[in-house]
Design an enzyme around this catalytic site. Structure first.
Site, PDB file in Angstrom:
ATOM      1  N   GLY A 230       0.802  -1.218   0.000  1.00 16.31           N
ATOM      2  CA  GLY A 230       0.000   0.000   0.000  1.00 16.31           C
ATOM      3  C   GLY A 230       0.836   1.269   0.000  1.00 16.31           C
ATOM      4  O   GLY A 230       0.288   2.359   0.180  1.00 16.31           O
ATOM      5  N   GLU A 272       5.607  -5.769   2.035  1.00 13.93           N
ATOM      6  CA  GLU A 272       5.424  -6.357   0.704  1.00 13.93           C
ATOM      7  C   GLU A 272       4.968  -5.319  -0.314  1.00 13.93           C
ATOM      8  O   GLU A 272       3.854  -5.405  -0.830  1.00 13.93           O
ATOM      9  CB  GLU A 272       4.444  -7.544   0.780  1.00 13.93           C
ATOM     10  CG  GLU A 272       3.186  -7.219   1.556  1.00 13.93           C
ATOM     11  CD  GLU A 272       2.236  -8.405   1.761  1.00 13.93           C
ATOM     12  OE1 GLU A 272       2.700  -9.517   2.031  1.00 13.93           O
ATOM     13  OE2 GLU A 272       1.024  -8.165   1.671  1.00 13.93           O
ATOM     14  N   PRO A 273       5.843  -4.374  -0.640  1.00 12.67           N
ATOM     15  CA  PRO A 273       5.476  -3.395  -1.661  1.00 12.67           C
ATOM     16  C   PRO A 273       5.355  -4.044  -3.031  1.00 12.67           C
ATOM     17  O   PRO A 273       6.030  -5.026  -3.324  1.00 12.67           O
ATOM     18  CB  PRO A 273       6.651  -2.420  -1.644  1.00 12.67           C
ATOM     19  CG  PRO A 273       7.814  -3.270  -1.216  1.00 12.67           C
ATOM     20  CD  PRO A 273       7.232  -4.222  -0.189  1.00 12.67           C
ATOM     21  N   ARG A 275       3.506  -1.891  -6.130  1.00 16.83           N
ATOM     22  CA  ARG A 275       3.488  -0.642  -6.892  1.00 16.83           C
ATOM     23  C   ARG A 275       4.719   0.231  -6.613  1.00 16.83           C
ATOM     24  O   ARG A 275       5.301   0.794  -7.539  1.00 16.83           O
ATOM     25  CB  ARG A 275       2.229   0.117  -6.473  1.00 16.83           C
ATOM     26  CG  ARG A 275       1.865   1.320  -7.299  1.00 16.83           C
ATOM     27  CD  ARG A 275       0.666   2.062  -6.657  1.00 16.83           C
ATOM     28  NE  ARG A 275      -0.418   1.190  -6.291  1.00 16.83           N
ATOM     29  CZ  ARG A 275      -1.376   0.787  -7.120  1.00 16.83           C
ATOM     30  NH1 ARG A 275      -1.372   1.210  -8.367  1.00 16.83           N
ATOM     31  NH2 ARG A 275      -2.332  -0.015  -6.710  1.00 16.83           N
ATOM     32  N   ARG A 310      -6.193   0.390 -16.050  1.00 16.60           N
ATOM     33  CA  ARG A 310      -6.483   1.229 -14.873  1.00 16.60           C
ATOM     34  C   ARG A 310      -7.381   2.440 -15.171  1.00 16.60           C
ATOM     35  O   ARG A 310      -8.340   2.691 -14.430  1.00 16.60           O
ATOM     36  CB  ARG A 310      -5.199   1.652 -14.161  1.00 16.60           C
ATOM     37  CG  ARG A 310      -4.374   0.457 -13.636  1.00 16.60           C
ATOM     38  CD  ARG A 310      -3.173   0.905 -12.804  1.00 16.60           C
ATOM     39  NE  ARG A 310      -3.554   1.335 -11.482  1.00 16.60           N
ATOM     40  CZ  ARG A 310      -3.570   2.595 -11.047  1.00 16.60           C
ATOM     41  NH1 ARG A 310      -3.200   3.574 -11.858  1.00 16.60           N
ATOM     42  NH2 ARG A 310      -3.949   2.884  -9.828  1.00 16.60           N
ATOM     43  N   TYR A 314     -10.827   2.002 -13.263  1.00 17.54           N
ATOM     44  CA  TYR A 314     -10.781   2.813 -12.038  1.00 17.54           C
ATOM     45  C   TYR A 314     -10.932   4.309 -12.316  1.00 17.54           C
ATOM     46  O   TYR A 314     -10.969   5.102 -11.381  1.00 17.54           O
ATOM     47  CB  TYR A 314      -9.429   2.666 -11.327  1.00 17.54           C
ATOM     48  CG  TYR A 314      -9.058   1.293 -10.853  1.00 17.54           C
ATOM     49  CD1 TYR A 314      -9.992   0.438 -10.271  1.00 17.54           C
ATOM     50  CD2 TYR A 314      -7.736   0.850 -10.940  1.00 17.54           C
ATOM     51  CE1 TYR A 314      -9.620  -0.808  -9.816  1.00 17.54           C
ATOM     52  CE2 TYR A 314      -7.351  -0.400 -10.482  1.00 17.54           C
ATOM     53  CZ  TYR A 314      -8.296  -1.228  -9.916  1.00 17.54           C
ATOM     54  OH  TYR A 314      -7.918  -2.449  -9.453  1.00 17.54           O
ATOM     55  N   CYS A 339     -13.891  -1.464 -28.270  1.00 14.46           N
ATOM     56  CA  CYS A 339     -15.259  -0.986 -28.401  1.00 14.46           C
ATOM     57  C   CYS A 339     -15.926  -0.883 -27.029  1.00 14.46           C
ATOM     58  O   CYS A 339     -16.900  -1.555 -26.732  1.00 14.46           O
ATOM     59  CB  CYS A 339     -16.038  -1.907 -29.334  1.00 14.46           C
ATOM     60  SG  CYS A 339     -17.613  -1.225 -29.802  1.00 14.46           S
ATOM     61  N   GLU A 340     -15.323  -0.098 -26.152  1.00 16.12           N
ATOM     62  CA  GLU A 340     -15.909   0.280 -24.864  1.00 16.12           C
ATOM     63  C   GLU A 340     -15.536   1.748 -24.705  1.00 16.12           C
ATOM     64  O   GLU A 340     -14.359   2.109 -24.876  1.00 16.12           O
ATOM     65  CB  GLU A 340     -15.267  -0.496 -23.702  1.00 16.12           C
ATOM     66  CG  GLU A 340     -15.552  -1.960 -23.633  1.00 16.12           C
ATOM     67  CD  GLU A 340     -16.578  -2.306 -22.557  1.00 16.12           C
ATOM     68  OE1 GLU A 340     -16.380  -2.011 -21.380  1.00 16.12           O
ATOM     69  OE2 GLU A 340     -17.618  -2.880 -22.931  1.00 16.12           O
TER      70      GLU A 340
END
Lengths: 413, 413
Positions: A230, A272-273, A275, A310, A314, A339-340
Site C-alpha cells: 500500500g 510487501e510493496p 506498486r 487502470r 478505475y 469498443c468500450e
C-alpha cells in the site's frame, strides 16, 4: 523513487520505437533497482533484520522478479502461478491467498512460502495436508484506507482477513493443529499517499495491540510482523512520493514503544510493496494512428485498455508524454481501439499538439498495468522490453499472437 | 429469450460438476439456437431481406460462433483476431474498428468483411490499400443510451463514429476515393431494457434523416442500414426481455414511413446483437470452498473476477443459484480468490444457506463474460463446455495452465 512523474527515458524511447513494433512496455532496470534500494535501505537502517517481499501481482514478469530478487527481496504470492514462477526462479517468501482451496494449498505448500491464512476456517484444510511449523494470519482490523473504493482491503465490508477480535482464536487453533512459530499480517490500504504516511505507524500500533492480546490470551509470541503493502506512488505531477525514511523511522518508534509497553520480544518486520517498486519503472509506449475531430478531439493510439486497464476500470490518472517538439497544446482525449467507451487513457487533457505517427508514452505502467491486461474484443497483449543497466534493450516478453488467443480451443496454438 | 432469469439446466449442472473440475462455463446449445431464432425470426417477418450479425466480442468461442452461423447469422468483428477466426470458420460479415490502424485494415480487408469506418480520416488509409466497392460509416448521432455509464456508445463524449452533421462529407470522400455502394451504421446503446424498446425505432428514424440528408447533398443512395446491437436482456428477476416482435414491427413502420417521406429505396436492414443471443445461454459453475464468518458472512467460491469481471468492474447484477436443498436462507457475499475487494459476485444478498462443496451457478454468463476474463493475480481462465442438443457435454475450450500464463516469456509454454 523519483519525485518527478513527468520523467521518462526519452532517448531510449526514441530509439526503441525505431526498433520495435508499438505498442510495448518499456521498463528501466536502473529505476527498478533504485526503487528497491530506496525502500529496502530505509527499512534496513532501522530494522537490521528487515525482510522485504515483492507483491508479484504487481508485475509477474520473470525478468523483473529476478532483478527485484537480486536486490534482496523475496516474494509475496497470491496464486499458484505466482508461487510456481517464484519457485522456478528460486525466490522464497510468503503466500497470502484468500478463500484458498485445498488444491491451492496442496500446490503451494512445498514451494518455500510461509503460509499466511485469511481465515480460521482454513486451519483444518492445512492440517489435513500437514501443518507447517510456521503459520501467519492476515488480520482485518475493522478499518481500511485506499485512494480507490475498489481497493479497500480492510473494514467490515472487506472480504479479507481474520477479524481482529478473533485473532487469538486463530492462533490457538493453529497451535493446537501443530504450528510452532507465528506471523501476523495486515494489508489494509492501497496506494497510501504522502499526506497520510503516518498511516503505516498506525497499523503497526494496531498490530502490536493484537500481538499483545494474543500473547495474553494464549501465551503465543508472534515472531514476524508483515505490515503489507500500500506504499503509494505519485501518479499526478502534483503528488509527492512517500518519504520512506520518515515512514521507517515512525515504525521504528512504534516498535520500541510497543515492545517495551507490552514486554514483547521484537518481531521481525516484513513488508510487501508492489506498486512502490515497479510502477514508475514502466512505460507503455504507443503511436498515434488516428486523429479525429468529432464533437471533441480524439487522439487514437495503438495501445488500448486491454494493455493497461487502470483508467478504464478505475478512472485512474496516468501522466502522458507526447514525444514531439510541438510548442502548441490542445485539449484532447487519448483513446484506444476497444469498443468500450471507457477505453480512454485520458479525457479532455491539455497535451502537446499531436500528429499521426507521434509517440505517446503513458507513465507509471510498471505495476498493476500489464498484469491487469486482458483480451477483450479479441485484442492481444503486447511485448515487454527491459532497458538494461548498460543501456541495451532486452525483450522480456513477446507479444501474443492471434493464434495464442485461440490456443485453448481447437483453432489456435 | 427465456423471460425467467432464474432458470438454469439444473440436472445438467448436477451431472457436469461430477465430471469436470470447477469452475467452468456451461453453455446450452438449445437456448442459444432458440435466441437466434427469436431474434432472426422477429426481423425476418417484417424484413425478408434482413441480415443478422453476431457481435463476436460477446463470445468469441469458435464452437459458439459455428452454432450462431448455422442459425443464419454473419459476424460483427472489431479486431483482427475476430476477423481471423471468422475467416477460419467461413463466416462473413462486417468489420467495425475504431481508431483503426493501417496494419489492421490491411489484415482485415480480404477477409470477406464490409468495412464500417469510424471516421472520415480513415478514407485515405483505406484508399492506399485499395478502396473496396462497398463502404459503411458508423455515425455518432450526438445522443446515446445505456444502462451503465461506461457503455455509452454515442453522444459528445463518445469516441465512436462520424458526427452526423459531417456524414455527407464522409460519403462524398468515400465516393471520390472509389467506393460505389454504401452502408450506414449506428451503435448507440447497450443492454437497452424493455421499458425503452421504442428506442430502436428512434435510432432508425435518426438514420433515415441522415440517409436522406446524404442523398440530398451528395446524390449517394445508402443501401444498407445497420442498427447496431444493444438489445437488452434481463439480469434481475424483476426485469423482462425485449419483445422482439414489437421492436421489429416498430422499425418496419419507420422504414415504411421514412422511405415514403424521403422517396428512398428501402435499404437492407442489418443488426448485430451480441448479449441478446449469448448472455442467458451461459452459466459460470463453481463450488464453495470456504465459508467465512467475518464482520459479515462470505461464501468463497473457486471462480473469481478474472473468470467473469462484470460485477467487479461494473457492479453488475448477476442472478445466482445455489444447488442444494436448503430451505433456510441467509444474507451473504459470494466472493472469489483475487486480492481485490471488488472480487465479489454478489454483496449482501439473501441466498439459500450454503455449505462447503455446494455448487454455485452464476447466471447470464454467456456474453461479455469469459470474453472479458483476464489473468490478474496470476489466475488462469477456465474451461468452457457446451451442453449439446442431444444432452451431451462437449469441451469447447480447455482451461489455461500455469505454464500458459508464462508462455510469452522464457518460462512457460
Amino acid at each position: 523513487m523519483n519525485e518527478n512523474v513527468t520523467y521518462y527515458p526519452r532517448e531510449a524511447v526514441q530509439k526503441a520505437v525505431t526498433e520495435y513494433e508499438t505498442p510495448f512496455f518499456l521498463y528501466e532496470e536502473k529505476r527498478l533497482r533504485g526503487n528497491c534500494r530506496t525502500f529496502k535501505g530505509a527499512f534496513d537502517k532501522y530494522f537490521p533484520n528487515f525482510r522485504p517481499l515483492f507483491a508479484v501481482k504487481a508485475n509477474p514478469n520473470p525478468e523483473i522478479l529476478k532483478i527485484i530478487a537480486d536486490e534482496g527481496f523475496g516474494v509475496d504470492c497470491s496464486s499458484e502461478s505466482e508461487a510456481w514462477i517464484s519457485e522456478k526462479l528460486g525466490i522464497k517468501g510468503m503466500y497470502t491467498g484468500n478463500y484458498t482451496t485445498e488444491e491451492e494449498f496442496s500446490f503451494v505448500k512445498d514451494k518455500g512460502m510461509i503460509l499466511n491464512l485469511d481465515d480460521i476456517s482454513m486451519i483444518p484444510t492445512i492440517a489435513k495436508l500437514g501443518m507447517p511449523e510456521t503459520i501467519s494470519f492476515r488480520i482485518n482490523p475493522g478499518i481500511g484506507k485506499a485512494t480507490m473504493e475498489n481497493n479497500v482491503f480492510a473494514g467490515p465490508d472487506a472480504k479479507y482477513g481474520v477479524p481482529f477480535e478473533k485473532a487469538h482464536m486463530a492462533y490457538s487453533a493453529a497451535w493446537d493443529a501443530g504450528a510452532k512459530r507465528f506471523g501476523i499480517h495486515m494489508m489494509t490500504g492501497s496506494n497510501v499517499p504522502i499526506s497520510e504516511q503516518d498511516y503505516f505507524a498506525g497499523i503497526v500500533r494496531k498490530l502490536f495491540e493484537i500481538v499483545a492480546d494474543v500473547k495474553e490470551k494464549t501465551g503465543i509470541e508472534i515472531e514476524m510482523m508483515n505490515i503489507g503493502g500500500g506504499f503509494g506512488v505519485p501518479y499526478h505531477p502534483d503528488e509527492k512520493s512517500l518519504d520512506m525514511d520518515v515512514v521507517a523511522k515512525s515504525i521504528r518508534e512504534v516498535f520500541d514503544e510497543q515492545c517495551s509497553q507490552y514486554g514483547l520480544k521484537e518481531p521481525r518486520l516484513i513488508a510487501e510493496p508492489g506498486r512502490f517498486l515497479a510502477a514508475d519503472t514502466g512505460f507503455l509506449v504507443s503511436r498515434v494512428h488516428v486523429i479525429k475531430d468529432s464533437y471533441k478531439k480524439f487522439v487514437g493510439i495503438d495501445a488500448s485498455a486491454n494493455d493497461m486497464p487502470r483508467p478504464a476500470i478505475y478512472g485512474a490518472y496516468h501522466y502522458i508524454s507526447v514525444l514531439n517538439d510541438s510548442k502548441e497544446t490542445e485539449k484532447v482525449s487519448v483513446v484506444g481501439r476497444i469498443c468500450e467507451n471507457n477505453d480512454q487513457f485520458v479525457r479532455d487533457r491539455e497535451l502537446p499538439k499531436t500528429k499521426v505517427g507521434d509517440t505517446v508514452v503513458i507513465h507509471n505502467c510498471g505495476g498493476h498495468a500489464y498484469a491487469m491486461g486482458h483480451n477483450y474484443n479479441g485484442r492481444p497483449r503486447h511485448a515487454e522490453y527491459l532497458l538494461t543497466l548498460d543501456g541495451e534493450f532486452r525483450q522480456i516478453r513477446r507479444a501474443e499472437t492471434i493464434e495464442n488467443l485461440f490456443r485453448t480451443t481447437n483453432y489456435g496454438n
